[in-house]
Design a protein around this motif. Structure first.
Motif, PDB file in Angstrom:
ATOM      1  N   LYS A 425       0.832  -1.207   0.000  1.00  0.00           N
ATOM      2  CA  LYS A 425       0.000   0.000   0.000  1.00  0.00           C
ATOM      3  C   LYS A 425       0.867   1.258   0.000  1.00  0.00           C
ATOM      4  O   LYS A 425       0.537   2.258  -0.649  1.00  0.00           O
ATOM      5  N   ALA A 426       1.977   1.209   0.722  1.00  0.00           N
ATOM      6  CA  ALA A 426       2.826   2.386   0.852  1.00  0.00           C
ATOM      7  C   ALA A 426       3.579   2.705  -0.434  1.00  0.00           C
ATOM      8  O   ALA A 426       3.715   3.874  -0.813  1.00  0.00           O
ATOM      9  N   PHE A 427       4.057   1.680  -1.156  1.00  0.00           N
ATOM     10  CA  PHE A 427       4.959   1.922  -2.285  1.00  0.00           C
ATOM     11  C   PHE A 427       4.294   1.812  -3.660  1.00  0.00           C
ATOM     12  O   PHE A 427       4.772   2.426  -4.619  1.00  0.00           O
ATOM     13  N   GLN A 428       3.236   1.013  -3.783  1.00  0.00           N
ATOM     14  CA  GLN A 428       2.524   0.878  -5.061  1.00  0.00           C
ATOM     15  C   GLN A 428       3.486   0.546  -6.211  1.00  0.00           C
ATOM     16  O   GLN A 428       3.467   1.185  -7.272  1.00  0.00           O
ATOM     17  N   LEU A 429       4.309  -0.468  -6.029  1.00  0.00           N
ATOM     18  CA  LEU A 429       5.300  -0.851  -7.033  1.00  0.00           C
ATOM     19  C   LEU A 429       4.684  -1.772  -8.080  1.00  0.00           C
ATOM     20  O   LEU A 429       3.749  -2.518  -7.788  1.00  0.00           O
ATOM     21  N   PRO A 430       5.201  -1.762  -9.299  1.00  0.00           N
ATOM     22  CA  PRO A 430       4.692  -2.665 -10.333  1.00  0.00           C
ATOM     23  C   PRO A 430       5.171  -4.090 -10.099  1.00  0.00           C
ATOM     24  O   PRO A 430       6.036  -4.346  -9.248  1.00  0.00           O
ATOM     25  N   LEU A 431       4.613  -5.006 -10.867  1.00  0.00           N
ATOM     26  CA  LEU A 431       5.113  -6.378 -10.879  1.00  0.00           C
ATOM     27  C   LEU A 431       6.571  -6.360 -11.341  1.00  0.00           C
ATOM     28  O   LEU A 431       6.942  -5.577 -12.207  1.00  0.00           O
ATOM     29  N   LEU A 432       7.390  -7.210 -10.773  1.00  0.00           N
ATOM     30  CA  LEU A 432       8.816  -7.288 -11.101  1.00  0.00           C
ATOM     31  C   LEU A 432       9.501  -5.926 -10.957  1.00  0.00           C
ATOM     32  O   LEU A 432      10.068  -5.381 -11.919  1.00  0.00           O
ATOM     33  N   PRO A 433       9.478  -5.328  -9.781  1.00  0.00           N
ATOM     34  CA  PRO A 433      10.095  -4.010  -9.609  1.00  0.00           C
ATOM     35  C   PRO A 433      11.599  -4.056  -9.881  1.00  0.00           C
ATOM     36  O   PRO A 433      12.270  -5.035  -9.584  1.00  0.00           O
ATOM     37  N   THR A 434      12.101  -2.976 -10.468  1.00  0.00           N
ATOM     38  CA  THR A 434      13.523  -2.883 -10.794  1.00  0.00           C
ATOM     39  C   THR A 434      14.230  -1.924  -9.843  1.00  0.00           C
ATOM     40  O   THR A 434      13.680  -0.892  -9.453  1.00  0.00           O
ATOM     41  N   THR A 435      15.463  -2.275  -9.511  1.00  0.00           N
ATOM     42  CA  THR A 435      16.279  -1.413  -8.656  1.00  0.00           C
ATOM     43  C   THR A 435      17.742  -1.766  -8.884  1.00  0.00           C
ATOM     44  O   THR A 435      18.063  -2.622  -9.715  1.00  0.00           O
ATOM     45  N   THR A 436      18.614  -1.091  -8.178  1.00  0.00           N
ATOM     46  CA  THR A 436      20.039  -1.438  -8.201  1.00  0.00           C
ATOM     47  C   THR A 436      20.460  -1.798  -6.784  1.00  0.00           C
ATOM     48  O   THR A 436      19.700  -1.629  -5.829  1.00  0.00           O
ATOM     49  N   ILE A 437      21.696  -2.262  -6.659  1.00  0.00           N
ATOM     50  CA  ILE A 437      22.164  -2.742  -5.353  1.00  0.00           C
ATOM     51  C   ILE A 437      22.628  -1.606  -4.445  1.00  0.00           C
ATOM     52  O   ILE A 437      22.647  -1.751  -3.231  1.00  0.00           O
ATOM     53  N   GLY A 438      22.980  -0.442  -5.027  1.00  0.00           N
ATOM     54  CA  GLY A 438      23.314   0.665  -4.134  1.00  0.00           C
ATOM     55  C   GLY A 438      24.242   1.705  -4.712  1.00  0.00           C
ATOM     56  O   GLY A 438      23.916   2.884  -4.770  1.00  0.00           O
ATOM     57  N   SER A 439      25.416   1.292  -5.158  1.00  0.00           N
ATOM     58  CA  SER A 439      26.406   2.269  -5.604  1.00  0.00           C
ATOM     59  C   SER A 439      26.322   2.491  -7.105  1.00  0.00           C
ATOM     60  O   SER A 439      25.956   1.595  -7.864  1.00  0.00           O
ATOM     61  N   GLY A 489      23.364   6.624  -4.613  1.00  0.00           N
ATOM     62  CA  GLY A 489      24.585   6.408  -5.387  1.00  0.00           C
ATOM     63  C   GLY A 489      25.869   6.249  -4.617  1.00  0.00           C
ATOM     64  O   GLY A 489      26.873   5.808  -5.167  1.00  0.00           O
ATOM     65  N   GLU A 490      25.874   6.685  -3.348  1.00  0.00           N
ATOM     66  CA  GLU A 490      27.023   6.465  -2.452  1.00  0.00           C
ATOM     67  C   GLU A 490      28.297   7.171  -2.918  1.00  0.00           C
ATOM     68  O   GLU A 490      29.409   6.683  -2.697  1.00  0.00           O
ATOM     69  N   PHE A 491      28.168   8.356  -3.501  1.00  0.00           N
ATOM     70  CA  PHE A 491      29.345   9.067  -4.011  1.00  0.00           C
ATOM     71  C   PHE A 491      30.232   9.600  -2.893  1.00  0.00           C
ATOM     72  O   PHE A 491      31.404   9.905  -3.115  1.00  0.00           O
ATOM     73  N   GLU A 492      29.677   9.713  -1.702  1.00  0.00           N
ATOM     74  CA  GLU A 492      30.453  10.202  -0.559  1.00  0.00           C
ATOM     75  C   GLU A 492      31.255   9.095   0.116  1.00  0.00           C
ATOM     76  O   GLU A 492      32.012   9.355   1.052  1.00  0.00           O
ATOM     77  N   ARG A 493      31.109   7.861  -0.378  1.00  0.00           N
ATOM     78  CA  ARG A 493      31.702   6.717   0.319  1.00  0.00           C
ATOM     79  C   ARG A 493      32.911   6.169  -0.438  1.00  0.00           C
ATOM     80  O   ARG A 493      32.851   5.945  -1.642  1.00  0.00           O
ATOM     81  N   THR A 494      33.962   5.922   0.287  1.00  0.00           N
ATOM     82  CA  THR A 494      35.132   5.283  -0.305  1.00  0.00           C
ATOM     83  C   THR A 494      34.890   3.784  -0.430  1.00  0.00           C
ATOM     84  O   THR A 494      35.050   3.199  -1.484  1.00  0.00           O
ATOM     85  N   ASP A 495      34.504   3.164   0.642  1.00  0.00           N
ATOM     86  CA  ASP A 495      34.316   1.718   0.731  1.00  0.00           C
ATOM     87  C   ASP A 495      33.133   1.463   1.644  1.00  0.00           C
ATOM     88  O   ASP A 495      32.893   2.215   2.597  1.00  0.00           O
ATOM     89  N   MET A 496      32.387   0.408   1.379  1.00  0.00           N
ATOM     90  CA  MET A 496      31.144   0.180   2.104  1.00  0.00           C
ATOM     91  C   MET A 496      31.340  -0.143   3.580  1.00  0.00           C
ATOM     92  O   MET A 496      30.404   0.008   4.377  1.00  0.00           O
ATOM     93  N   VAL A 497      32.520  -0.567   3.957  1.00  0.00           N
ATOM     94  CA  VAL A 497      32.811  -0.787   5.375  1.00  0.00           C
ATOM     95  C   VAL A 497      33.559   0.409   5.956  1.00  0.00           C
ATOM     96  O   VAL A 497      33.231   0.907   7.034  1.00  0.00           O
ATOM     97  N   CYS A 732      25.341  -6.871  -8.274  1.00  0.00           N
ATOM     98  CA  CYS A 732      26.130  -6.238  -7.221  1.00  0.00           C
ATOM     99  C   CYS A 732      26.128  -4.735  -7.475  1.00  0.00           C
ATOM    100  O   CYS A 732      25.509  -4.250  -8.423  1.00  0.00           O
ATOM    101  N   GLY A 733      26.842  -3.989  -6.630  1.00  0.00           N
ATOM    102  CA  GLY A 733      26.925  -2.546  -6.787  1.00  0.00           C
ATOM    103  C   GLY A 733      27.700  -2.162  -8.040  1.00  0.00           C
ATOM    104  O   GLY A 733      28.501  -2.936  -8.567  1.00  0.00           O
ATOM    105  N   LEU A 734      27.485  -0.927  -8.510  1.00  0.00           N
ATOM    106  CA  LEU A 734      28.034  -0.476  -9.789  1.00  0.00           C
ATOM    107  C   LEU A 734      29.185   0.515  -9.623  1.00  0.00           C
ATOM    108  O   LEU A 734      29.554   1.215 -10.568  1.00  0.00           O
ATOM    109  N   LYS A 735      29.765   0.545  -8.458  1.00  0.00           N
ATOM    110  CA  LYS A 735      30.814   1.515  -8.132  1.00  0.00           C
ATOM    111  C   LYS A 735      31.996   1.454  -9.084  1.00  0.00           C
ATOM    112  O   LYS A 735      32.551   2.476  -9.479  1.00  0.00           O
ATOM    113  N   THR A 736      32.400   0.243  -9.480  1.00  0.00           N
ATOM    114  CA  THR A 736      33.620   0.079 -10.266  1.00  0.00           C
ATOM    115  C   THR A 736      33.392   0.153 -11.770  1.00  0.00           C
ATOM    116  O   THR A 736      34.337   0.010 -12.542  1.00  0.00           O
TER     117      THR A 736
END
Length: 765
Positions: A425-439, A489-497, A732-736
């Motif tokens: 109810k909160a997000f109203q996403l379509p079937l098979l929603p698309t996203t990325t992993i983070g970076s 997009g995590e542009f402020e991050r050097t490494d996830m840890v 996986c993330g797209l940082k590289t």
């Protein structure tokens, strides 16, 4: 006179200033010619050998150096190249070698997975691609080179046949013995040629011996090494194990080899117990792994000396070799350049070069008696005591909290089915929603700007404006591509840890403490040296700003507690369960802060959950329970409409499926593209009732996937997964990755998702 020898098992490839990484990436970019590249790599490798010689190591490993990965080196030594790459036999060309590892426009790279329970990744050999033949005696080449150019009588290092096959794919488990036997004549030839050249010692790595083995597998070891001994009876083989205690001790120490290498650091005391209870053969040497090859803490030389003394009561000194517990591949090169570290911490650290010095010191102590190393022992004891007494290792509030964990809820308020309704109810996403992993791609400009800011050449406000501009640019790109759920997009991050470690109490960072993760990818693990606690919000500003730019949901992005622990150099004076719970409680406050600021999707990544799995099956349950509890401690205090995501790297899904279910994440994404079929098969054997995204294309390869390829991966997954629960994402993330290839790849992914939705609607009608 009794002579005790020192040895090393392997040295970091990357170089003191990451010279190795830079040369690789210049070659891949086409800015370094092949001949110049080869010469530079040779110079780096020879300098590593010279360093070990200068430190006084007696048995110096040769052949541990690699241009990408030592398991891949072994595969190409046997001509194991898939027909999807151009290869016509003989020694594998350098270009083909890198194509196997990285892929090409028309060929998917070989699968990559974790090396036992470390954060090093190896390329998985494919045994069904060709009949193995010895196309190059690689250990012989490195031996001759070290002898000719440095006058070093090296110790060739070879990945043993049983471990090599065990770590490979492309054969039926029922044919394991038969496949191993295919390789035995090839290994015999390698040893024969080394013997002819006059090699004295050879290190054959069989770390699989530290895992849980069947009686049939132990019997196979007996047959294999009997054959190898008969083929090359005059060469001295050290059968090397590491990362845990030796399985089937009494059987393995009887094998027809001249030496056995045991880990006396990560064995939980089991190897020493077996040694005391069962003794050790009089005709063998014991290569005692006494210095920690996987962590960065200075050794307590007094305690280590006592362990060696206990060993020497069973094995005569002239049959003991002193060495690290494993290859030093897993630690940075040297502490000496860390000029900005607090003196108390720096004095308690030991990287690769310092560990070599510790090995030499302990060798001297065993040889000449402890009085000969009294000053070194005293110095190490004082340094360790000083750190242990530091206020940062004695935060009373954190320690009391850990003792009262029962006060903190570690279970979501409602079951998944109820949460799913609230979130729908909160997000109203379509079937098979698309996203990325983070970076998203961290360009040279992003990295340069961050470095400029860190140097103080940009103000905090200038840097903040730049990061916001990058976030806005990529929010617009995601809108244009047509993704359903966005990330900042995590542009402020050097490494996830590293990013989170910098913002939590109890962490410290080095300037040059790099280690290899995979290929040229190097990471700089944080040092957990004190009690961990939350200081202030870490991700709120960037995530809230991104959400303000779009009506699409934006995921908050956090690294999970077990991954932060596994990808850090953790303190060794506290249990790992206590450390991970400290981290979990700190992250819990960040999750709550995101919710309070209107963010209702949070991804808590645990890519390292599987890699921390102990090598002994009987210890799996305890570890997984700890990991699951820490994750739920992090994520369970939120409302039903907060959607918790997590991400994991692929690795033997069946081993941890119960734990993954127990995490109770609303959505899990799993890195699968290089081994999509195997993971799908796992879902045919197991059920998973929450939402899931199986990576539909490989981000580790610099190529744009074909629409047909992504469509095939989606369709295969939908054969066993409920479309209402299936998410579509990269693996996986797209940082590289580069900007153009990232945008092009995501457009292909979104198009494939739209086509899949249309097919589902048609089929429904």
């Amino acid at each position: 006179m009794t002579t005790v020898k020192s040895s090393n098992l392997g040295y970091p490839r990357i170089g003191e200033n990451r010279e190795w990484k830079k040369a690789l990436e210049q070659f891949w970019a086409g800015t370094l010619e092949k001949e110049v590249f080869s010469k530079r790599m040779e110079e780096i490798y020879l300098s590593h050998l010279q360093k070990q010689k200068d430190e006084g190591i007696d048995l110096i490993p040769v052949g541990d150096f690699s241009l990408y990965d030592h398991v891949l080196d072994t595969a190409v030594m046997f001509g194991l190249v898939s027909n999807r790459f151009e290869y016509s036999g003989g020694k594998v060309p350098l270009e083909t070698y890198f194509e196997i590892a990285r892929g090409t426009k028309g060929a998917v790279a070989a699968e990559m997975t974790k090396w036992f329970n470390t954060n090093y990744h190896y390329i998985v050999p494919e045994l069904d691609v060709a009949v193995p033949t010895l196309v190059e005696n690689r250990p012989l080449h490195f031996y001759k080179e070290a002898k000719r150019k440095l006058n070093i009588e090296g110790k060739p290092v070879i990945l043993g046949p049983v471990t090599f096959v065990k770590l490979s794919k492309g054969y039926k488990k029922s044919e394991f013995r038969k496949v191993v036997e295919q390789f035995v004549p090839l290994y015999a030839r390698i040893l024969c040629e080394l013997q002819t050249e006059g090699v004295e010692w050879v290190q054959v790595d069989e770390p699989i011996l530290s895992t849980t083995l069947s009686k049939e597998e132990v019997a196979l070891f007996t047959d294999v090494y009997q054959t190898l001994h008969e083929a090359a009876p005059d060469i001295k083989v050290i059968l090397q194990t590491y990362f845990d205690s030796l399985e089937h001790y009494e059987d393995i120490v009887k094998l027809p080899v001249q030496g056995i290498g045991l880990d006396f650091v990560h064995d939980r005391g089991q190897n020493l117990t077996a040694l005391k209870s069962s003794g050790f053969p009089q005709d063998k040497v014991l290569a005692a792994g006494i210095i920690d090859g996987r962590n960065i803490w200075r050794a307590n030389l007094e305690e280590k000396s006592l362990t060696l003394t206990a060993i020497a009561e069973i094995v005569s000194k002239d049959r003991i070799i002193v060495q690290p517990s494993s290859s030093l591949l897993h630690v940075p090169v040297t502490v000496k350049n860390e000029e900005k570290l607090d003196g108390t911490l720096k004095d308690a650290l030991s990287f690769a070069n310092e560990k070599l010095q510790e090995v030499v010191t302990l060798t001297k102590g065993l040889q000449d008696g402890v009085k000969a190393i009294e000053e070194e022992m005293k110095s190490s004891t004082i340094a360790i005591q000083k750190l242990n007494q530091s206020p940062l290792r004695n935060n009373i509030q954190v320690q009391e909290t850990i003792q009262n964990l029962a006060e903190y809820k570690a279970k979501r308020e409602s079951p998944y089915e109820i949460r799913k309704g609230s979130q729908g109810k909160a997000f109203q996403l379509p079937l098979l929603p698309t996203t990325t992993i983070g970076s998203f791609p961290q360009t040279s400009e992003v990295r340069k700007t961050r470095l400029t800011w860190r140097k103080g050449e940009l103000t905090d406000e200038q840097y903040r404006v730049y990061i916001k501009a990058e976030i806005k640019k990529w929010i617009n790109i995601q809108e244009e591509i047509g993704l359903d759920v966005f990330v900042h997009g995590e542009f402020e991050r050097t490494d996830m840890v590293e990013y989170f470690g910098e913002k939590l109490a109890g962490f410290q960072f080095t300037k040059f403490g790099w280690v290899q993760s995979y290929g040229s990818r190097c990471v700089k693990p944080p040092i957990i040296f004190g009690d961990v606690s939350f200081k202030k919000p870490m991700t709120i500003e960037e995530t809230v700003y991104a959400q303000s730019l779009t009506d699409k949901p934006v995921k908050g992005m956090l690294t999970g507690p077990i991954t932060i622990l596994n990808w850090s150099f953790a303190r060794d004076d506290l249990s790992r369960s206590a450390i991970v719970n400290q981290i979990a409680l700190a992250l819990r406050k960040e999750v709550e802060a995101l919710e309070e600021n209107g963010i209702h999707m949070v991804q808590v990544d645990e890519p390292a959950l599987r890699e921390g799995l102990p090598l002994k099956r009987e210890q799996w349950s305890s570890y997984l329970n700890t990991a699951v509890y820490a994750f739920k401690l992090t994520t369970s205090s939120v409302q039903d409409d907060m959607q918790i995501h997590t991400h994991m790297c692929y690795s033997d899904f069946e081993d941890i499926i119960d734990a993954i279910k127990a995490l109770d994440a609303d959505v899990i994404s799993i890195e699968t593209s290089r081994s999509h079929g195997e993971l799908i098969h796992a879902f045919e054997q197991n059920t998973y009732d929450n939402s899931i995204g199986l990576g539909v294309y490989d981000i580790h390869s610099p190529r744009v996937p074909e629409l047909e390829e992504v469509t095939r991966n989606i369709d295969r997954a939908l054969q066993v997964l409920d479309p209402k629960l299936f998410w579509i994402n990269p693996d996986c993330g797209l940082k590289t990755r580069g900007i153009e290839e990232t945008i092009a790849s995501l457009k292909v992914m979104v198009e494939a998702a739209e086509l899949a939705r249309e097919r589902l609607l048609v089929n429904k009608e």
